[in-house]
Write a protein that holds these residues in place. Sequence first.
Motif, mmCIF file in Angstrom:
data_model
loop_
_atom_site.group_PDB
_atom_site.id
_atom_site.type_symbol
_atom_site.label_atom_id
_atom_site.label_comp_id
_atom_site.label_asym_id
_atom_site.label_seq_id
_atom_site.Cartn_x
_atom_site.Cartn_y
_atom_site.Cartn_z
ATOM 1 N N TYR A 16 43.168 -28.280 -25.056
ATOM 2 C CA TYR A 16 44.336 -27.433 -24.838
ATOM 3 C C TYR A 16 43.993 -25.958 -25.044
ATOM 4 O O TYR A 16 44.312 -25.104 -24.212
ATOM 5 C CB TYR A 16 45.458 -27.858 -25.784
ATOM 6 C CG TYR A 16 46.695 -27.002 -25.682
ATOM 7 C CD1 TYR A 16 47.472 -27.007 -24.528
ATOM 8 C CD2 TYR A 16 47.080 -26.183 -26.735
ATOM 9 C CE1 TYR A 16 48.604 -26.210 -24.438
ATOM 10 C CE2 TYR A 16 48.205 -25.393 -26.658
ATOM 11 C CZ TYR A 16 48.965 -25.404 -25.499
ATOM 12 O OH TYR A 16 50.077 -24.617 -25.409
ATOM 13 N N VAL A 17 43.284 -25.654 -26.146
ATOM 14 C CA VAL A 17 42.901 -24.265 -26.431
ATOM 15 C C VAL A 17 41.958 -23.750 -25.352
ATOM 16 O O VAL A 17 42.082 -22.613 -24.891
ATOM 17 C CB VAL A 17 42.273 -24.132 -27.838
ATOM 18 C CG1 VAL A 17 41.635 -22.772 -28.040
ATOM 19 C CG2 VAL A 17 43.328 -24.395 -28.908
ATOM 20 N N LEU A 18 41.021 -24.580 -24.892
ATOM 21 C CA LEU A 18 40.102 -24.168 -23.826
ATOM 22 C C LEU A 18 40.874 -23.836 -22.546
ATOM 23 O O LEU A 18 40.614 -22.806 -21.921
ATOM 24 C CB LEU A 18 39.060 -25.261 -23.554
ATOM 25 C CG LEU A 18 38.077 -24.989 -22.427
ATOM 26 C CD1 LEU A 18 37.253 -23.728 -22.705
ATOM 27 C CD2 LEU A 18 37.177 -26.184 -22.184
ATOM 28 N N ARG A 19 41.806 -24.706 -22.172
ATOM 29 C CA ARG A 19 42.598 -24.438 -20.962
ATOM 30 C C ARG A 19 43.364 -23.118 -21.095
ATOM 31 O O ARG A 19 43.411 -22.320 -20.158
ATOM 32 C CB ARG A 19 43.573 -25.593 -20.695
ATOM 33 C CG ARG A 19 42.910 -26.831 -20.130
ATOM 34 C CD ARG A 19 43.891 -27.870 -19.628
ATOM 35 N NE ARG A 19 44.876 -28.314 -20.610
ATOM 36 C CZ ARG A 19 44.667 -29.243 -21.541
ATOM 37 N NH1 ARG A 19 43.481 -29.830 -21.619
ATOM 38 N NH2 ARG A 19 45.621 -29.589 -22.375
ATOM 39 N N CYS A 20 43.948 -22.873 -22.254
ATOM 40 C CA CYS A 20 44.687 -21.623 -22.477
ATOM 41 C C CYS A 20 43.750 -20.419 -22.461
ATOM 42 O O CYS A 20 44.061 -19.368 -21.897
ATOM 43 C CB CYS A 20 45.447 -21.674 -23.796
ATOM 44 S SG CYS A 20 46.817 -22.837 -23.798
ATOM 45 N N SER A 22 38.226 -14.933 -24.268
ATOM 46 C CA SER A 22 37.874 -14.946 -25.680
ATOM 47 C C SER A 22 38.996 -14.292 -26.477
ATOM 48 O O SER A 22 39.751 -13.478 -25.967
ATOM 49 C CB SER A 22 36.554 -14.218 -25.935
ATOM 50 O OG SER A 22 36.692 -12.845 -25.670
ATOM 51 N N VAL A 23 39.071 -14.686 -27.753
ATOM 52 C CA VAL A 23 40.035 -14.091 -28.679
ATOM 53 C C VAL A 23 39.294 -13.873 -29.988
ATOM 54 O O VAL A 23 38.629 -14.778 -30.498
ATOM 55 C CB VAL A 23 41.258 -15.021 -28.909
ATOM 56 C CG1 VAL A 23 42.149 -14.481 -30.015
ATOM 57 C CG2 VAL A 23 42.031 -15.218 -27.625
ATOM 58 N N VAL A 52 39.427 -15.870 -37.009
ATOM 59 C CA VAL A 52 38.759 -16.808 -36.109
ATOM 60 C C VAL A 52 38.253 -16.093 -34.870
ATOM 61 O O VAL A 52 38.800 -15.070 -34.466
ATOM 62 C CB VAL A 52 39.727 -17.965 -35.722
ATOM 63 C CG1 VAL A 52 40.845 -17.483 -34.835
ATOM 64 C CG2 VAL A 52 38.990 -19.117 -35.092
ATOM 65 N N SER A 53 37.213 -16.659 -34.290
ATOM 66 C CA SER A 53 36.672 -16.155 -33.036
ATOM 67 C C SER A 53 36.632 -17.319 -32.057
ATOM 68 O O SER A 53 36.008 -18.354 -32.336
ATOM 69 C CB SER A 53 35.266 -15.599 -33.266
ATOM 70 O OG SER A 53 34.660 -15.281 -32.044
ATOM 71 N N LEU A 54 37.321 -17.160 -30.925
ATOM 72 C CA LEU A 54 37.341 -18.191 -29.895
ATOM 73 C C LEU A 54 36.718 -17.625 -28.628
ATOM 74 O O LEU A 54 37.130 -16.579 -28.144
ATOM 75 C CB LEU A 54 38.786 -18.627 -29.599
ATOM 76 C CG LEU A 54 39.598 -19.154 -30.773
ATOM 77 C CD1 LEU A 54 41.050 -19.320 -30.372
ATOM 78 C CD2 LEU A 54 39.022 -20.473 -31.238
ATOM 79 N N LYS A 55 35.709 -18.321 -28.096
ATOM 80 C CA LYS A 55 35.027 -17.877 -26.876
ATOM 81 C C LYS A 55 34.721 -19.091 -26.027
ATOM 82 O O LYS A 55 34.593 -20.193 -26.531
ATOM 83 C CB LYS A 55 33.706 -17.177 -27.221
ATOM 84 C CG LYS A 55 33.866 -15.924 -28.042
ATOM 85 C CD LYS A 55 32.520 -15.335 -28.379
ATOM 86 C CE LYS A 55 32.720 -14.108 -29.264
ATOM 87 N NZ LYS A 55 31.489 -13.537 -29.708
#
Length: 165
Positions: free
Chosen positions: A87-91, A99-100, A105-108
């Motif tokens: 879900y997070v990957l799709r968003c 990336s956020v 947190v770091s999301l890439k």
Amino acid sequence: MATLYELDKAIEQIIEHGFSWDEETGEVLFDESDLESLQVELSDKLEACGIWIKNQKALADAIKAEEKALSDRRKSIEKRLDRMDGYVLRCLLKTPKQSVETPMVSLKTRKSTRTIIDDESEVPEEFTEQVVTVKVNKAEIGKALKAGREVSGAHLETSQNLQVK
């Protein structure tokens, strides 16, 4: 109070020799008149050992049940994680930078490649390896040996097992 080993040894000596003695001092400890009381004490010790065995088996069973419960719980959490990851990957793929970055947190996103086999029978032999597993069928060997047949490398062995109920 004597140990199970000491009681068993004393009873054995009385049965064989008519009395029991201390091997270090040579002192006579028990004679035939003490045999019944030693057997009662041995029976009490064996009962205590049997109760201990039952308790340990119950503890092992409880631990095994808890292991299964924890394993089931872990699998459930892992499934939720997989769904959340997807879900997070799709968003994240919908964002411009994909990336956020925050203080917490770091999301890439990143690209990766994996090999998918559509049909194993079509894969050239140079990319395969043969795995052979040999397993001895003890049940069938046991049947053959009980039927009187000789099986090299195997034999029947009779043993006594403890049954605690």
